[in-house]
Design an enzyme around this catalytic site. Structure first.
Site, PDB file in Angstrom:
ATOM      1  N   ASP A  52       0.834  -1.205   0.000  1.00 19.15           N
ATOM      2  CA  ASP A  52       0.000   0.000   0.000  1.00 19.15           C
ATOM      3  C   ASP A  52       0.867   1.254   0.000  1.00 19.15           C
ATOM      4  OD1 ASP A  52      -2.356  -1.476   0.161  1.00 19.15           O
ATOM      5  OD2 ASP A  52      -2.309  -1.509   2.358  1.00 19.15           O
ATOM      6  N   TYR A 107       5.929  -9.607   6.994  1.00 20.30           N
ATOM      7  CA  TYR A 107       5.886  -8.185   7.310  1.00 20.30           C
ATOM      8  C   TYR A 107       6.309  -7.978   8.766  1.00 20.30           C
ATOM      9  CZ  TYR A 107       3.075  -7.317   3.101  1.00 20.30           C
ATOM     10  OH  TYR A 107       2.622  -7.215   1.806  1.00 20.30           O
TER      11      TYR A 107
END
Length: 269
Positions: A63, A123
């Site tokens: 994103d 992540y």
């Protein structure tokens, strides 16, 4: 089960890059009209070297504002491409801005596809847990001035780990919402806390919603039973708010069943 064999177009060969970037200036990895993207930035550098016929493909589509420490990327270049793989990282970096860098380049393993061959994406979300902000972590970690309870956060994380319907943690998602969350763990530190997240794939804003929910647990506003209830509700309004993108970094990926060359395995496991 036979593994799909993803081959480059005829007359081309596939290269594997490991790319890092500061997400702040970009609308994410994916090319978007009239917005700066990492994909377009890297594609432009490749074009200047004569290898820009096809857009680069990444393991994941981050994103806007999300960073990457080691993103596997493949690019198909003509067989006539003259820059040897060992020299490609330096050549590309000469044409890239300071916010993007190629860390390593090599010939891709046979049948490799950066996105579709990926079996796990990893992540880390970083929290600056301290009463005062710290300028060296500005744009890299979310400042949390109040104390947090790591035990409560990890208890809630355990309740959320596994294969579930994660609709309650997704934003504007039209895909099926069942995912396997393989790891969700809070690792406290003296200044920076890390929340590690691993899974094959994630829904839109899912990781940031999970972290926002764990913050509620750390603040004493949520217990493990309530976290499990959020899963069953499938309602986004029940979970914690999406935390800001600047604390999130893509840290690596796994590709099972591929022969790896020097530099590949270290950056993707």
């Amino acid at each position: 089960m036979t593994r799909p064999d993803y081959r480059p177009p005829d007359g081309h060969r596939r290269l594997l890059l490991h790319v890092a970037w500061d997400g702040a200036p970009y609308a994410g990895w994916q090319s978007q009209p009239a917005l700066p993207s990492v994909q377009d930035t890297l594609h432009g550098a490749l074009a200047r070297l004569g290898g820009g016929e096809f857009r680069p493909v990444a393991a994941g589509r981050t994103d806007a504002g999300v960073h990457a420490e080691a993103m596997p990327v493949h690019v198909d270049v003509p067989d006539t491409f003259r820059v040897p793989a060992p020299k490609l990282a330096r050549a590309l970096n000469a044409h890239l801005p300071p916010t993007v860098a190629v860390l390593h380049a090599a010939e891709a393993p046979a049948g490799f596809h950066a996105r579709f061959s990926c079996t796990e994406r990893q992540y880390v979300y970083r929290l600056l847990v301290h009463p005062q902000r710290h300028p060296l972590w500005h744009g890299r970690a979310l400042h949390v001035p109040q104390p947090l309870n790591p035990g409560a956060m990890n208890a809630a994380a355990t309740a959320l780990t596994g294969t579930h319907d994660f609709a309650a943690f997704a934003t504007q998602e039209d895909r099926q919402t069942v995912r396997e969350l393989r790891l969700l763990r809070v690792q406290p530190g003296p200044l920076i806390w890390e929340i590690h997240v691993r899974g094959e794939s994630f829904l839109r804003h899912m990781v940031r919603g999970l972290v926002g929910t764990l913050l509620l647990a750390g603040q004493g506003r949520l217990n493990p039973e309530q976290a499990e209830g959020i899963l069953h509700s499938r309602q986004r309004s029940q979970a914690g708010a999406n935390v800001p993108a600047h604390g999130l970094s893509f840290t690596g990926a796994r590709y099972e069943g591929f022969d790896t060359d020097e530099g590949f395995e270290a950056s993707t496991t």
